[in-house]
Write an enzyme that holds these catalytic residues in place. Structure first.
Site, PDB file in Angstrom:
ATOM      1  N   VAL A 144       0.804  -0.868   0.141  1.00  0.00           N
ATOM      2  CA  VAL A 144       0.177   0.002   0.001  1.00  0.00           C
ATOM      3  C   VAL A 144       0.888   1.282  -0.088  1.00  0.00           C
ATOM      4  CG1 VAL A 144      -1.881   1.313   1.138  1.00  0.00           C
ATOM      5  CG2 VAL A 144      -1.679  -1.176   1.449  1.00  0.00           C
ATOM      6  N   ASP A 184     -13.763  -9.897   6.276  1.00  0.00           N
ATOM      7  CA  ASP A 184     -12.370  -9.997   6.686  1.00  0.00           C
ATOM      8  C   ASP A 184     -12.354  -8.869   7.612  1.00  0.00           C
ATOM      9  OD1 ASP A 184      -9.587 -10.797   7.089  1.00  0.00           O
ATOM     10  OD2 ASP A 184      -8.935 -10.080   5.031  1.00  0.00           O
TER      11      ASP A 184
HETATM   12  N1  LIG Z   1      -6.345   3.896   3.239  1.00  0.00           N
HETATM   13  C1  LIG Z   1      -5.076   3.931   3.645  1.00  0.00           C
HETATM   14  N2  LIG Z   1      -4.702   4.976   4.581  1.00  0.00           N
HETATM   15  C2  LIG Z   1      -3.233   4.553   5.310  1.00  0.00           C
HETATM   16  N3  LIG Z   1      -2.891   3.515   5.498  1.00  0.00           N
HETATM   17  C3  LIG Z   1      -3.437   2.298   4.790  1.00  0.00           C
HETATM   18  C4  LIG Z   1      -4.475   2.538   4.011  1.00  0.00           C
HETATM   19  N4  LIG Z   1      -4.693   1.252   3.620  1.00  0.00           N
HETATM   20  C5  LIG Z   1      -3.788   0.605   4.123  1.00  0.00           C
HETATM   21  N5  LIG Z   1      -2.736   1.347   4.740  1.00  0.00           N
HETATM   22  C6  LIG Z   1      -1.840   0.832   5.394  1.00  0.00           C
HETATM   23  O1  LIG Z   1      -1.056  -0.078   4.687  1.00  0.00           O
HETATM   24  C7  LIG Z   1      -0.994  -1.492   5.715  1.00  0.00           C
HETATM   25  C8  LIG Z   1      -1.314  -2.819   4.779  1.00  0.00           C
HETATM   26  O2  LIG Z   1      -2.878  -2.536   4.429  1.00  0.00           O
HETATM   27  P1  LIG Z   1      -3.654  -3.976   4.103  1.00  0.00           P
HETATM   28  O3  LIG Z   1      -3.196  -4.406   2.803  1.00  0.00           O
HETATM   29  O4  LIG Z   1      -5.169  -3.559   4.088  1.00  0.00           O
HETATM   30  O5  LIG Z   1      -3.215  -4.688   5.215  1.00  0.00           O
HETATM   31  P2  LIG Z   1      -3.916  -6.306   5.573  1.00  0.00           P
HETATM   32  O6  LIG Z   1      -4.176  -6.880   4.192  1.00  0.00           O
HETATM   33  O7  LIG Z   1      -3.120  -6.950   6.504  1.00  0.00           O
HETATM   34  O8  LIG Z   1      -5.388  -5.867   6.183  1.00  0.00           O
HETATM   35  C9  LIG Z   1      -1.972  -1.160   6.841  1.00  0.00           C
HETATM   36  O9  LIG Z   1      -1.324  -1.833   7.865  1.00  0.00           O
HETATM   37  C10 LIG Z   1      -1.872   0.279   6.987  1.00  0.00           C
HETATM   38  O10 LIG Z   1      -1.028   0.708   7.845  1.00  0.00           O
END
Ligand SMILES: Nc1ncnc2c1ncn2[C@@H]1O[C@H](COP(=O)(O)OP(=O)(O)O)[C@@H](O)[C@H]1O
Ligand SMILES: *[C@@H]1O[C@H](CO)[C@@H](O)[C@H](O)[C@H]1NC(C)=O
Ligand SMILES: *[C@@H]1O[C@H](CO)[C@@H](O)[C@H](O)[C@H]1NC(C)=O
Ligand SMILES: *[C@@H]1O[C@H](CO)[C@@H](O)[C@H](O)[C@H]1NC(C)=O
Ligand SMILES: *[C@@H]1O[C@H](CO)[C@@H](O)[C@H](O)[C@H]1NC(C)=O
Ligand SMILES: *[C@@H]1O[C@H](CO)[C@@H](O)[C@H](O)[C@H]1NC(C)=O
Ligand SMILES: *[C@@H]1O[C@H](CO)[C@@H](O)[C@H](O)[C@H]1NC(C)=O
Ligand SMILES: *[C@@H]1O[C@H](CO)[C@@H](O)[C@H](O)[C@H]1NC(C)=O
Ligand SMILES: *[C@@H]1O[C@H](CO)[C@@H](O)[C@H](O)[C@H]1NC(C)=O
Length: 699
Positions: A371, A482
């Site tokens: 991300v 999830d």
């Molecule tokens: N919309 C967003 N704004 C800010 N940070 C984000 C956002 N989406 C994800 N992140 C950051 O990226 C990391 C990985 O996101 P994500 O792929 O959703 O994790 P997971 O798959 O473990 O749920 C998150 O832990 C968060 O810190």
């Protein structure tokens, strides 16, 4: 001066030629190291000796053959008593197969030992000028050959279009292998392309005592390899007759190449002297123009050539730059996507927004991909771009249509999905940027500031109302599938916002009914879901229950580093509840600073949602009512901790499991510690699977 030098040069060359001629007098051993001009070879077909001494067996005419034989027969003395005779021989030569165009060309060259030099009845193409349909494979041929074949002929059972074969009376080789050589320096086999156009040095050695034949290849830039390419046991007694001729045969077919022999040394009475590569005649270079035009015309041509070259180079550079530019921003747009125009981002926009997906912009890596933080070029709006790698195109259409659908979801506790972009093997999802990151970092990471109870309670209520919106209030039912602390992001006011909805759906469409697919996260996964494979609202509530306990207790649902009694959060809370001290389960970091009624409510609600029976779990509507104090908790009998835990363990049934799952299951069941890197084990999309959808749209 120049003339004198040239004369000296000529003299030197003739001396060398004479020496080789003298050496060649002995009929059982000879060496042609500087061309075949004085070799008096027996030539036929397309074969000729070029002015520099180079032996050309064929040019690039179609379907021709060429032969060149040492003029005197070699005495193999097969009829003398076995004690006195030896069929051993040793030879090495340099060949070159220069293709007509830079495309596949053929057919090949063979080193031949034959009782006769008459090959007038032999065919070209795959017969390499050695045999024809009538005599291929006839044992009365008495022909032995080593072929260097650049065409894969099915008739000859060829293995590929770049092989070396041992032929006895037939072009169906008794042994063949892909051309390669052993590099003495690197001590490994390296591939070698026969048709490369570069000269290749070949050694063929036969030891009659061992009845072993070695064939060794190397580019002329390398010394003789210590290991032969082929070592074959072959008894030549029945094949060779008293007098044999040695030489080469080459053939072209409907595609052709120039077949050359640059030098040759042969010996019956010992190891053949190795050729000195520097003395060999040169191959014609492709740029060599046969009939040079007059000097003046030539200079003009040169100038013209330079100009053309410059233009071509310029065009190529611009073209390359254009293609690089195209490639950099390349994306996939299909017809069905046209209607989603407004939700679609240009890859170029996202590339610029994230400064080229620089590591500095990386916000985090989740189970589905990386991300990145970005700023939209025109509006200065901050975005988060999730890069999901996706190999197959399967299910992409359905998925994108759902993404677009979800783009229409609007709730203050949902992370807004702004749109998407698609590239080869990659899907990019664009979300609102959440400046405070994900909730799990505050709960489980001691480095981050602790969240006080009122902040936590506000987050819980926010997520509950987002789930109510998804389940009950939007035009269609949306299942999240999830829910967990790491999927709850915090906006600038520390409001909880549910994110990541529907992503698991992407891995759902290649539904092979045998390999049921299950997406979710261990510890949040409804045991019922693993049994039926069907996503339901109650499954979302099970995960929500785990989330409630997580926030109240400040730890993950499953912590493998703890003792078996404490490993499962539900077990811990259940036991506290049973003993009448449910508040003991609360997060010690809160140090008792919480509203007792709220904490109790959240813990009990968490337990109710974690019930192994889906029908006993409350609905999200009820959950919101309890949280808002508009209803009191029902008096559902408390389920035993053992019951809940054993049903959670069932989320890893052996029949569903791949290797990894099984080992996780075993580890969870036994007492050993599982090394878990991320906050919880994510049921990886590649290893676990489920039949039904992650996101259900439509009731
Ligand atoms: N919309 C967003 N704004 C800010 N940070 C984000 C956002 N989406 C994800 N992140 C950051 O990226 C990391 C990985 O996101 P994500 O792929 O959703 O994790 P997971 O798959 O473990 O749920 C998150 O832990 C968060 O810190
Ligand atoms: C090949 O050689 C033959 C005979 O020497 C000649 O007639 C023919 O034109 C040559 N073909 C090519 C393509 O050079
Ligand atoms: C072959 O045998 C003949 C008679 O048996 C003998 O004279 C001759 O030297 C032999 N040649 C070789 C190369 O052994
Ligand atoms: C092999 O060749 C010989 C001589 O040319 C011929 O007599 C014989 O019939 C051939 N054998 C086969 C099986 O074709
Ligand atoms: C190289 O290839 C030969 C023949 O295929 C094989 O016997 C040998 O083991 C290979 N050597 C290495 C180092 O791979
Ligand atoms: C043929 O072209 C390819 C690329 O177009 C190049 O890599 C290769 O070296 C060329 N081969 C010869 C024999 O010119
Ligand atoms: C063939 O190669 C093997 C293995 O390198 C070697 O032991 C043998 O002596 C060689 N035989 C001949 C005739 O060169
Ligand atoms: C080789 O073939 C000949 C003739 O068939 C036979 O006498 C001899 O024993 C064979 N040698 C080996 C090692 O097989
Ligand atoms: C043939 O072998 C003998 C004995 O090893 C050696 O003296 C002679 O130079 C070799 N001749 C050629 C042409 O390789």
């Amino acid at each position: 001066m120049a003339a004198a030098f040239a004369a000296f040069h000529f003299w030197l060359l003739s001396c060398l030629a004479v020496t080789s001629l003298v050496r060649a007098e002995d009929h059982d051993q000879f060496i042609f190291n500087n061309g075949f001009l004085n070799a008096n070879l027996h030539l036929d077909g397309n074969a000729k000796i070029q002015s520099n001494g180079l032996l050309q067996l064929t040019n690039t005419s179609k379907i021709v053959v060429g032969h060149a034989f040492y003029p005197s027969p070699i005495n193999f003395n097969t009829s003398s008593p076995s004690s006195a005779r030896s069929l051993s021989f040793s030879t090495n030569f340099v060949i070159a197969l220069v293709p007509e165009w830079n495309v596949s060309s053929g057919h090949g060259i063979a080193f031949v030992i034959s009782p006769s030099m008459d090959f007038s009845h032999a065919s070209g193409s795959e017969y390499l000028g050695l045999f024809s349909t009538t005599n291929n494979g006839n044992s009365s041929n008495h022909v032995f050959a080593v072929e260097f074949d650049t065409i894969e002929s099915l008739d000859m059972e060829d293995i590929d279009n770049n092989h070396v074969g041992i032929d006895v009376n037939s072009l169906i080789s008794i042994r063949s292998t892909t051309a390669a050589y052993y590099s003495n320096e690197e001590r490994e086999n390296r591939s070698l392309e026969l048709i490369s156009g570069h000269p290749i040095h070949v050694w063929v050695d036969y030891n009659d005592g061992e009845k072993l034949l070695n064939v060794t290849l190397a580019p002329t830039t390398s010394p003789k390899p210590y290991q032969p390419l082929l070592t074959t046991s072959v008894n030549l007694s029945d094949i060779l007759v008293d007098t044999m001729y040695v030489g080469f045969s080459a053939a072209t077919g409907s595609i052709a190449s120039n077949h050359y022999v640059l030098g040759w040394s042969f010996n019956r009475s010992g190891q053949a002297q190795s050729l000195e590569i520097s003395k060999l005649p040169e191959l014609p270079t492709p740029s060599e123009v046969p009939n040079l035009p007059k000097a003046g015309r030539r200079r003009k041509l040169d100038q013209l050539f330079m100009i053309i070259l410059a233009v071509v180079v310029l065009v190529m550079i611009t073209g390359a730059a254009y293609f690089r530019w195209r490639k950099k921003y390349e994306e996939i747009i299909e017809d069905w996507e046209k209607e989603y125009g407004p939700q679609r981002f240009l890859y170029k926009t996202l590339y610029k927004a994230t400064k080229g997906f620089k590591d500095k912009q990386l916000l985090g890596t989740g189970g589905f991909g990386k991300v990145y933080k970005g700023t939209l070029p025109f509006s200065d709006e901050q975005i988060a771009v999730k890069k999901v790698s996706h190999e197959s195109n399967q299910g992409m259409k359905e998925f994108v249509s759902e993404i677009v659908c979800m783009g229409r979801l609007r709730h203050r506790n949902l992370v807004r999905l702004l749109g998407y972009c698609r590239r080869k093997k990659e899907l990019l999802l664009v979300y609102d940027y959440m400046p405070n990151g994900s909730l799990d970092k505050y709960l489980f990471n001691d480095d981050n500031p602790n969240l006080n109870w009122s902040q936590r309670f506000q987050i819980i209520r926010g997520v509950a109302s987002a789930l109510l919106y998804l389940h009950e209030e939007w035009e269609q039912v949306v299942l999240h599938r999830d829910i967990k602390a790491s999927n709850v992001l915090l906006d600038s006011n520390l409001n909880g916002r549910l994110g990541d909805f529907g992503l698991a759906r992407l891995y759902d469409h290649d539904s092979d009914p045998l390999t049921t697919r299950l997406v979710g996260t261990l510890g949040y996964l409804d045991p019922e879901l693993t049994r039926t494979g069907k996503a339901t609202k109650t499954a979302d509530l099970f995960a929500f229950g785990a989330f409630l306990l997580e926030v109240a207790c400040g730890r993950k649902p499953i912590d493998p580093s703890l003792s078996p009694e404490e490993r499962f959060l539900v077990g811990l809370v259940s036991r506290c509840w049973k003993r009448g001290v449910i508040l003991d389960a609360s997060d010690p970091r809160l140090q008792g600073n919480y509203v007792v009624e709220e904490m109790e409510k959240v813990l009990k609600l968490g337990m109710l949602c974690s019930n192994s029976r889906p029908d006993l779990r409350p609905t999200i509507k009820e959950v919101v009512q309890y949280l808002d104090d508009n209803a009191s908790l029902p008096h559902t009998p408390l389920e035993s901790a053992e019951n809940i835990i054993s049903s959670i363990l069932e989320t890893l049934p052996p029949d569903h499991s791949t290797e990894t799952n099984r080992s996780i299951a075993n580890n969870l069941a036994s007492d050993c510690i599982i090394p878990l890197s991320s906050s919880v084990v994510r049921a990886s999309p590649n290893s676990i699977s489920s039949t039904d959808t992650v996101l259900h749209i439509g009731r």
